[in-house]
Design an enzyme around this catalytic site. Structure first.
Site, short mmCIF file in Angstrom:
data_model
loop_
_atom_site.label_atom_id
_atom_site.label_comp_id
_atom_site.label_asym_id
_atom_site.label_seq_id
_atom_site.Cartn_x
_atom_site.Cartn_y
_atom_site.Cartn_z
N ASP A 132 3.45 0.02 -3.89
CA ASP A 132 3.12 -0.38 -2.52
C ASP A 132 1.64 -0.08 -2.35
O ASP A 132 1.25 1.08 -2.20
CB ASP A 132 3.98 0.41 -1.53
CG ASP A 132 3.77 -0.02 -0.08
OD1 ASP A 132 2.71 -0.59 0.22
OD2 ASP A 132 4.66 0.24 0.75
N GLU A 139 7.35 -6.67 -0.32
CA GLU A 139 6.56 -6.78 0.92
C GLU A 139 5.45 -7.80 0.76
O GLU A 139 4.73 -7.83 -0.24
CB GLU A 139 5.94 -5.42 1.25
CG GLU A 139 5.09 -5.42 2.50
CD GLU A 139 4.51 -4.04 2.79
OE1 GLU A 139 4.06 -3.83 3.92
OE2 GLU A 139 4.51 -3.19 1.87
N ASP A 165 -1.28 -5.40 2.56
CA ASP A 165 -0.19 -4.43 2.39
C ASP A 165 0.91 -5.12 1.61
O ASP A 165 1.63 -5.98 2.15
CB ASP A 165 0.31 -3.97 3.77
CG ASP A 165 1.30 -2.82 3.69
OD1 ASP A 165 1.64 -2.41 2.57
OD2 ASP A 165 1.75 -2.36 4.75
N HIS A 173 14.41 1.90 7.02
CA HIS A 173 13.14 1.64 7.72
C HIS A 173 13.15 0.23 8.31
O HIS A 173 14.07 -0.56 8.11
CB HIS A 173 11.94 1.83 6.78
CG HIS A 173 11.93 0.96 5.57
ND1 HIS A 173 11.58 -0.38 5.60
CD2 HIS A 173 12.23 1.23 4.27
CE1 HIS A 173 11.64 -0.87 4.38
NE2 HIS A 173 12.05 0.08 3.55
N HIS A 222 5.51 -4.58 10.31
CA HIS A 222 4.62 -4.03 11.32
C HIS A 222 3.39 -4.92 11.42
O HIS A 222 3.10 -5.73 10.53
CB HIS A 222 4.22 -2.59 10.96
CG HIS A 222 3.67 -2.44 9.57
ND1 HIS A 222 2.39 -2.78 9.22
CD2 HIS A 222 4.26 -2.01 8.41
CE1 HIS A 222 2.19 -2.56 7.93
NE2 HIS A 222 3.32 -2.09 7.41
N GLU A 260 9.00 -6.58 4.87
CA GLU A 260 9.20 -5.63 3.77
C GLU A 260 10.59 -4.99 3.75
O GLU A 260 10.72 -3.78 3.95
CB GLU A 260 8.14 -4.53 3.84
CG GLU A 260 7.99 -3.88 5.22
CD GLU A 260 6.97 -2.76 5.22
OE1 GLU A 260 7.08 -1.85 4.39
OE2 GLU A 260 6.07 -2.80 6.06
N ASP A 282 -19.46 21.54 1.25
CA ASP A 282 -20.42 20.62 1.86
C ASP A 282 -20.19 19.18 1.43
O ASP A 282 -21.10 18.34 1.48
CB ASP A 282 -21.86 21.05 1.52
CG ASP A 282 -22.12 21.08 0.02
OD1 ASP A 282 -21.15 20.94 -0.76
OD2 ASP A 282 -23.29 21.25 -0.37
N HIS A 320 -1.16 -0.18 9.91
CA HIS A 320 -0.24 -0.27 11.04
C HIS A 320 -1.12 -0.58 12.24
O HIS A 320 -1.63 0.30 12.91
CB HIS A 320 0.54 1.03 11.21
CG HIS A 320 1.54 1.25 10.12
ND1 HIS A 320 2.88 0.99 10.27
CD2 HIS A 320 1.40 1.68 8.85
CE1 HIS A 320 3.52 1.25 9.14
NE2 HIS A 320 2.64 1.68 8.26
N HIS A 325 7.46 7.35 0.91
CA HIS A 325 6.02 7.56 0.95
C HIS A 325 5.54 8.38 -0.24
O HIS A 325 4.65 9.22 -0.12
CB HIS A 325 5.62 8.23 2.26
CG HIS A 325 5.76 7.34 3.45
ND1 HIS A 325 5.80 7.82 4.75
CD2 HIS A 325 5.88 6.00 3.55
CE1 HIS A 325 5.93 6.80 5.59
NE2 HIS A 325 6.00 5.69 4.88
N ARG A 350 11.58 -2.41 -3.04
CA ARG A 350 11.02 -2.95 -1.81
C ARG A 350 10.16 -4.16 -2.18
O ARG A 350 9.47 -4.13 -3.22
CB ARG A 350 10.19 -1.90 -1.06
CG ARG A 350 9.67 -2.37 0.29
CD ARG A 350 9.20 -1.21 1.17
NE ARG A 350 8.10 -0.44 0.63
CZ ARG A 350 8.21 0.79 0.12
NH1 ARG A 350 9.40 1.38 0.06
NH2 ARG A 350 7.17 1.44 -0.35
N TYR A 383 17.35 1.56 -1.37
CA TYR A 383 17.06 2.81 -2.06
C TYR A 383 18.39 3.52 -2.30
O TYR A 383 19.04 3.96 -1.36
CB TYR A 383 16.11 3.68 -1.21
CG TYR A 383 14.97 2.86 -0.65
CD1 TYR A 383 13.80 2.64 -1.38
CD2 TYR A 383 15.10 2.25 0.61
CE1 TYR A 383 12.78 1.86 -0.87
CE2 TYR A 383 14.08 1.46 1.12
CZ TYR A 383 12.93 1.26 0.38
OH TYR A 383 11.93 0.47 0.87
#
Length: 454
Positions: free
Chosen positions: A256, A424, A267, A350, A354, A401, A38, A361, A239, A422, A405
């Site tokens: 990130d 960004e 972001d 990638h 965006h 960004e 619940d 996004h 991710h 990375r 890797y």
């Protein structure tokens, strides 16, 4: 935000409905979701619904008419439920508080919608993301068709409301920009706090806690998305969710993470040394990614195409990968060859950015749909014939960004293994170029090291 801001947005949608031939637009907010037993997940309203109403309660619907009228259906006042679940605005107070023309209790929805849809040419609603909405609309249309013997006509068209609304959401007004600046400031402060807290022996989740503390302490509602806190080799997982891996001396940590403030997202990504000092291989790759970001920033300006920044970053990264020996000139050729063959995708797989706004996004078309298809790289080493990317205009907000890797492989110098980087930032397109909304956290490697020493 003032109620007139939402009223103006609704008026623009109604005007767009008229230009498209008329009809009724129907938009629900997000439902509450059960977590387990619940217990509910923390509630977050639908972004498009909030954009047009500023209303954050669950169980609400907005109905817009091409004539310019707006109707809100929401939960009624209920003193007993409010003791348990909190205050409800209720339909009686909604017009005065929200500026809608009319408000009714939620249980009137299935009665009112067939009435409003009668003799209208089209019904507009979002085709994706609202589970069961299509079936609900079909039920209302069936009720209208059942009255055909009385001369009532049902809409003959079902059209995607996102086609009208997403384009509006793509361009941020002054109120939105102010909220996004603050989201960027808080997000950057969270990154600074995590960098200062970093030391060998901590766990990823402990740095995540530093981010959460700063986001809430500074007035944000929390993270804008699931934070990525990736230590060492985990940074090569795009991710990766913050786990319990230990931060180790001599390794990098990639964070990130962004803050949500006033329902708008930041972001931000930074990659920093756990113990406060980049090794020579780490710095070489970091400076290459930073150079790629600077090249992309230079192409983030009015009139440039959305993909120009990506290809600027790709060319910079490709040149650096050849210079550093991660790609072999004897087998891969020069920069043009690396880009044409997409050999860079082994290390950079990638896109470079965006749209950003109410959603991380965010809504908005990426292609110039009014232009003819052209030949262009497909990003996989081939050529595709498709619409070019759209041109940037002031008021758009986009992330920038690039990253690298490096996973172990026999033909990759071992000194670069397990390094994931990375960088960004969030960029508001301005009349003269772009404004970076997230530079409250350092990006130059010397500045990052100085911050961590402090």
């Amino acid at each position: 935000m003032p109620t007139h801001v939402y009223a103006e947005r609704r008026a623009r949608v109604c005007a767009a409905l008229r230009e498209a031939g008329g009809g009724i637009a129907v938009l629900p907010t997000a439902p509450e979701r059960t977590r387990n037993a619940d217990s509910e997940h923390p509630y977050r309203h639908d972004s498009a619904f909030y954009y047009l109403t500023g209303f954050s309660e669950p169980g609400a619907w907005l109905v817009l008419d091409a004539t310019g009228r707006s109707l809100l259906l929401c939960r009624p006042k209920d003193e007993e439920r409010e003791i348990w679940d909190g205050y409800r605005l209720g339909p009686e107070a909604a017009p005065g508080e929200l500026g809608v023309d009319e408000a009714l209790p939620l249980d009137a929805l299935d009665t009112v919608l067939p009435q409003r849809l009668a003799d209208r040419p089209a019904v507009w609603f979002p085709f994706g993301g609202c589970e069961g909405l299509g079936s609900r609309v079909e039920g209302w249309l069936a009720a209208v068709r059942a009255r055909s013997h009385a001369g009532v006509e049902a809409p003959t068209q079902q059209r995607d409301l996102a086609l009208l609304l997403d384009e509006q959401r793509l361009f941020k007004d002054a109120h939105e920009i102010a909220l996004m600046r603050r989201a960027g400031e808080i997000g950057a402060a969270g990154h600074v706090r995590a960098m200062r807290a970093s030391r060998p022996g901590l766990r990823e989740y402990q740095l995540e806690a530093e981010l959460l503390h700063e986001f809430r302490r500074s007035g944000g509602s929390g993270p804008a998305y699931n934070s990525i806190v990736a230590a060492g080799r985990n940074a090569c997982i795009l991710h990766y969710a913050a786990g319990n891996a230990e931060l180790k001396a001599g390794e990098l940590c990639l964070i990130d993470a962004g803050c949500e403030y006033g329902s708008y997202a930041s972001d931000i990504t930074r990659s920093f040394p756990v113990d406060g000092r980049y090794t020579a291989p780490q710095r070489a790759l970091y400076e290459l990614v930073l150079a790629a970001q600077e090249a992309a920033i230079a192409h983030t300006r009015p009139g440039a195409r959305k993909m120009d920044s990506h290809w600027a970053a790709v060319r910079t990264l490709s040149a650096g990968l050849l210079d550093l020996g991660l790609l072999d000139r004897n087998t891969q050729g020069g920069v043009d060859d690396v880009v044409a063959s997409a050999a860079y995708r082994r290390f950079y797989m990638h896109g470079t950015g965006h749209w950003l706004g109410l959603d991380v996004h965010d809504a908005g078309e990426y292609l110039a749909l009014d232009e003819a298809p052209v030949e262009q790289p497909d990003g996989l080493g081939g050529i595709a014939i498709k619409k070019p990317s759209r041109r940037l205009q002031p008021g758009m907000v986009v992330t920038i960004e690039p990253g690298l890797y490096v996973r172990p492989a026999p033909d990759v110098p071992e000194r670069y293994w397990h390094i994931g980087i990375r960088i960004e930032d969030d960029a508001l397109v301005t009349p003269d170029g772009c404004e970076l909304l997230s530079r409250g956290v350092p990006v130059q490697p010397d500045e990052i090291e100085a911050l961590m020493r402090g």
